[in-house]
Design a protein around this motif. Structure first.
Motif: not given
Length: 370
Positions: A171-178, A207-222
């Motif tokens: 299957g697949t898992i999607g991890v988002i920065a928002s 919820p409601g958080t837009e995907p800001l640049a600083r969020h993507f490293p957190h997403r990447n570690r997940i």
């Protein structure tokens, strides 16, 4: 609130969400506070005094704000997944600072199945997009869960390929920065919905958080933390995909890359990874061969796992103000130079962090806030 850990009361679950959303609280400080005070409710009561000792007033997140968040999670068909829940993924929990709370939507059974992260360039070449899709289709067809970040290019192709090849537990898992209710990029609205309905969608941000640049490293570690190994299909020398690969390496996971032409800048990142010790792969069978026999010791060697330092905080903080500056320094180095116990140093760092005076960096480093 639904489906929390069996021993977690409704009030304590609410307190945990409120604690994590309070100012200057991150995964490290959240876990330290839970270990020190036993419950999030007790930690919330202690926050003003701890911050005052660090030199600033403090007010936890408003109750009304958390009530609104919980309602938004529920209305979007999602649920909270706490770090000590039975279905929290073991590989992610093994990170130095795993997310204390995730918001998930879809089939959480995928979290316990063999998985591989597939990442790469947003502006990928047509050949790389096809490779990503074909690899993901084959891996999902062999029972693997394909993890990616729902970005343009390689990520989108990986999700589409995995959805097309789902069989035998794959299957697949999607991890988002928002937040769980936000789609980015907008053209992936339909794809994100398919991932959530047929696979699993994960967000760390409320919820409601837009995907800001600083969020993507957190997403990447997940993304790196969920998978036994990370495959980079195509990437520029300085890209989020290479960050994900390095995070995977630091966590002791397998790192793989598909080689490309040295004339194409989008291949330079993969070629660089291979030169530095990542495993060169040319087919899905190469990936499966590496991951099927994985027993916690990666064959890729382009980076050693980072040093970690964990200790329970104590009541009496160490005097470490003179050792800190604007340049990040490892916590274990502060402990060595201070001559104090690890717990005393951690308490001092926690007080400074709550007061907004300390910033935490990757690989267990800290600095003063400018």
């Amino acid at each position: 609130m639904t489906a929390v850990a069996a021993t977690l009361t409704r009030d304590e679950a609410f307190a945990r969400i409120r604690l994590l959303r309070s100012p200057n609280i991150g995964p490290v400080s959240f876990n330290q506070l839970l270990r020190r005070f036993g419950t999030a409710s007790a930690a919330l009561e202690a926050l003003p005094d701890l911050a005052a000792r660090g030199g600033a007033p403090y007010r936890p997140a408003a109750i009304e704000r958390i009530e609104a968040e919980v309602a938004a999670v529920r209305s979007n068909g999602a649920r909270y997944l706490f770090h000590d829940s039975p279905d929290y993924p073991a590989l992610l929990a093994a990170l130095e600072s795993p997310p204390p709370i995730l918001t998930v939507r879809g089939d959480s059974a995928l979290l316990s199945r063999p998985s591989v992260a597939v990442v790469g360039a947003r502006n990928a070449s047509a050949a790389a997009v096809k490779l990503s899709r074909d690899f993901a289709t084959a891996l999902a067809g062999r029972g693997y869960v394909v993890v990616s970040g729902l970005a343009r290019g390689i990520d989108s192709a990986a999700h589409r390929g995995a959805l097309a090849g789902m069989a035998d537990g794959g299957g697949t898992i999607g991890v988002i920065a928002s937040g769980i209710d936000i789609t980015y990029p907008p053209e992936n609205t339909e794809l994100q919905e398919h991932v959530a309905s047929q696979g699993l969608l994960i967000a760390e941000m409320p919820p409601g958080t837009e995907p800001l640049a600083r969020h993507f490293p957190h997403r990447n570690r997940i993304i790196a933390g969920l998978a036994t190994g990370t495959l980079v299909v195509e990437a520029a020398p300085r890209s989020g995909s290479l960050i994900t690969a390095r995070l995977a390496a630091e966590s002791g996971r397998e790192v793989m890359a598909i080689p490309g032409s040295p004339l194409d800048s989008r291949s330079q990142g993969c070629n660089q990874l291979i030169r530095e010790g990542a495993i060169l792969v040319q087919s899905p069978d190469d990936v499966i061969e590496l991951l099927a026999g994985f027993e916690g010791q990666a064959r890729s060697s382009f980076r050693e796992p980072s040093e970690t330092y964990a200790a329970d905080i104590t009541d009496e903080p160490a005097d470490i103000a003179g050792l800190l500056g604007l340049a990040p320094v490892a916590v274990d180095e502060i402990i060595r130079q201070s001559g104090s116990s690890a717990g005393a140093v951690q308490m001092a760092l926690l007080e400074l962090e709550l007061a907004g005076r300390l910033q935490r960096h990757a690989a267990g480093r800290v600095s003063l806030v400018a």
